[in-house]
Motif scaffolding. Structure first.
Motif, PDB file in Angstrom:
ATOM      1  N   ASP A 127      24.774 -33.761 -80.542  1.00 52.41           N
ATOM      2  CA  ASP A 127      23.383 -33.881 -81.108  1.00 52.41           C
ATOM      3  C   ASP A 127      23.190 -34.674 -82.179  1.00 52.41           C
ATOM      4  O   ASP A 127      23.936 -35.105 -82.910  1.00 52.41           O
ATOM      5  N   ILE A 157      15.935 -43.213 -76.325  1.00 53.21           N
ATOM      6  CA  ILE A 157      16.298 -42.002 -76.228  1.00 53.21           C
ATOM      7  C   ILE A 157      15.179 -40.989 -76.530  1.00 53.21           C
ATOM      8  O   ILE A 157      14.477 -41.027 -77.442  1.00 53.21           O
ATOM      9  N   GLY A 158      14.798 -40.185 -75.167  1.00 49.41           N
ATOM     10  CA  GLY A 158      13.650 -39.496 -75.042  1.00 49.41           C
ATOM     11  C   GLY A 158      12.606 -40.732 -75.448  1.00 49.41           C
ATOM     12  O   GLY A 158      12.199 -41.386 -74.512  1.00 49.41           O
ATOM     13  N   HIS A 215      17.603 -35.563 -81.215  1.00 47.19           N
ATOM     14  CA  HIS A 215      17.991 -35.585 -79.815  1.00 47.19           C
ATOM     15  C   HIS A 215      19.065 -34.664 -79.492  1.00 47.19           C
ATOM     16  O   HIS A 215      20.033 -34.398 -80.456  1.00 47.19           O
ATOM     17  N   THR A 216      19.356 -34.184 -78.149  1.00 48.76           N
ATOM     18  CA  THR A 216      20.168 -33.371 -77.938  1.00 48.76           C
ATOM     19  C   THR A 216      21.243 -34.110 -77.027  1.00 48.76           C
ATOM     20  O   THR A 216      21.211 -34.744 -76.267  1.00 48.76           O
ATOM     21  N   ASP A 224      21.061 -36.024 -73.708  1.00 46.22           N
ATOM     22  CA  ASP A 224      19.912 -36.974 -73.473  1.00 46.22           C
ATOM     23  C   ASP A 224      20.456 -38.240 -72.801  1.00 46.22           C
ATOM     24  O   ASP A 224      21.259 -38.693 -73.214  1.00 46.22           O
TER      25      ASP A 224
END
Length: 484
Positions: free
Chosen positions: A122, A149-150, A178-179, A182
């Motif tokens: 994370d 990222i995303g 972010h997790t 991802d």
């Protein structure tokens, strides 16, 4: 594209199958039983069974003639195989091929390439380092660059699987959490990049077009002469078809095509052409048939040019995702004495995120100039002497179907956008459209250039001179020059 029709046949395999003698003796079979190849299958059924990986292989179309048993090759054209259809019940076989730019097809080539790495832990908005998963996946990434990222664009460096974030919330995006798991998607960044360099990168590094097919010296000369001020600034954040990206670049005023004889990808910037580069065609010399079609559906009265993406991770055709729009209007064309309507052409350009107001205005004006009247498409059948006409060539058309408003024939410049040898070596069909730059365009001259009355015809054609400001004509009655 090309299609060639053939007839299947019984064949001995001699000279084609390297195991020819072993098949007859039985050494090539697991049961050691020999056979005669003529007794099993046909040439094309065996070919497709042995060679199923033909798509993308080279295809040569050789034009020539046989005289007294001697073959004389007039030209060889180069394509890649896309399909072999058949043989059917009658033995018919069709080999289909396309030009090398088919390698850039959106289903075959993506830029940037899809990334397989994942964020290992994370991440909060202050995080600067993490490891990619699965182990060893880091080898698929460059040592540094940009990524998403995303919906956050970041810059990074990489050592093995370890990513160090050197910048966060870049290119108009914002920092976010972010997790683990991802995707860490590599991004394709262009900064102050010339258009020919971007095209080379897309074709060679992403579409896998052989570098030998890209005449970069010729490209550089063309772009330096006509588009040196066009510098690209964008980041492509997710895998996008190379053909789509090249199509977007074409909106900036370039043509890109495959020359199947020279085996080169040609590049041309939209610009005026000198008289020496014109190819004359006429009813009395080489036109066998001609048709024309007014295409009012392509007419425009306004150009809306969107630039400067707010967020490059969003849809590039989302109007709300652009900070700037230039609107160019032809008020005369919209007036009651002309078309009395409005037709808008929208251009969504993610390639000029630096703004480039002057470049945008020029391109918008050129689009409007070309399409503010219904573009006329010409379909012309020519005889074999004109087989040298290629895509983007400018033709000087002299035909009874082209006249002024009094009915007197006039010469018109048209540019080829499609060609097909309908009868190989005998007949050529071209489709063309009115050329953008009809008129007399000026070129900057040296300080030692003569005055207009002393200039030769060649100097007047390849240079420019200032006209009398009161009369707006030269001493010989010639009209003034235009600049682009």
């Amino acid at each position: 594209s090309q299609s060639r029709y053939l007839q299947d046949f019984v064949d001995s395999d001699s000279g084609f199958d390297k195991y020819f003698t072993q098949r007859i003796s039985g050494l090539a079979q697991s049961n050691n039983t020999g056979y005669s190849p003529k007794d099993y299958g046909t040439f094309f059924t065996r070919l497709k069974a042995r060679w199923p990986h033909y798509a993308g292989r080279s295809l040569r179309v050789i034009d020539g003639y046989v005289d007294d048993g001697v073959l004389t090759v007039s030209q060889t054209r180069h394509f890649i195989i896309t399909d072999i259809v058949g043989p059917d019940s009658k033995g018919n076989v069709k080999i289909e091929g396309k030009d090398v730019l088919a390698l850039a097809d959106d289903k075959k080539a993506l830029a940037p390439k899809p990334s397989r790495g994942k964020v290992g832990v994370d991440l909060d908005i202050a995080a600067t380092t993490f490891d990619l998963t699965p182990s060893g996946i880091g080898a698929e990434y460059p040592s540094s660059g940009f990524a998403t990222i995303g919906s956050e664009v970041v810059s990074y460096t990489r050592s093995s699987d370890t990513i160090t974030l050197t910048g966060r919330g870049l290119k108009g995006t914002v920092k976010a959490t972010h997790t683990a798991g991802d995707s860490f998607q590599e991004a394709l960044n262009f900064s102050s990049t010339r258009i020919d360099d971007a095209i080379y990168d897309l074709l060679v590094n992403y579409a896998k077009v052989p570098a030998s097919f890209c005449p970069t010296a010729d490209w550089s000369t063309e772009i330096t002469r006509w588009m040196s001020s066009v510098l690209l600034d964008t980041v492509i954040t997710k895998p996008t078809g190379v053909a789509q990206l090249l199509g977007e670049l074409a909106e900036l005023g370039i043509s890109l095509w495959w020359d199947d004889v020279s085996q080169k990808v040609k590049l041309l910037a939209n610009h005026p052409v000198l008289d020496s580069a014109l190819t004359p065609i006429s009813d009395r010399n080489n036109i066998k048939a001609i048709e024309q079609e007014d295409r009012d559906e392509d007419r425009i009265t306004q150009v809306h040019f969107y630039v400067k993406q707010s967020d490059p991770t969003k849809d590039y055709k989302d109007k709300s995702n652009y900070d700037q729009i230039q609107v160019i209007v032809d008020t005369d064309a919209e007036g009651a004495n002309a078309y009395n309507d409005t037709k808008v052409r929208e251009v969504f350009c993610r390639w000029l995120n630096n703004g480039a107001d002057a470049v945008v205005r020029v391109q918008a004006l050129r689009l409007l100039k070309r399409f503010n009247t219904p573009p006329i498409h010409y379909t012309i059948t020519l005889d074999s002497q004109d087989r040298g006409i290629e895509l983007t060539d400018v033709l000087s058309l002299d035909s009874r179907v082209v006249t002024d408003d009094t009915g007197i024939p006039v010469t018109k410049l048209i540019q080829v956008f499609r060609r097909e040898e309908t009868k190989s070596g005998h007949e050529l069909k071209v489709s063309a459209q009115a050329f953008l730059y009809e008129g007399k365009y000026g070129y900057i001259m040296s300080n030692s250039a003569p005055t207009y009355p002393s200039a030769t015809a060649a100097q007047k054609a390849k240079g420019s001179f200032f006209v009398n400001g009161s009369t707006l004509v030269f001493s010989d009655g010639a009209a003034p020059y235009a600049f682009i």
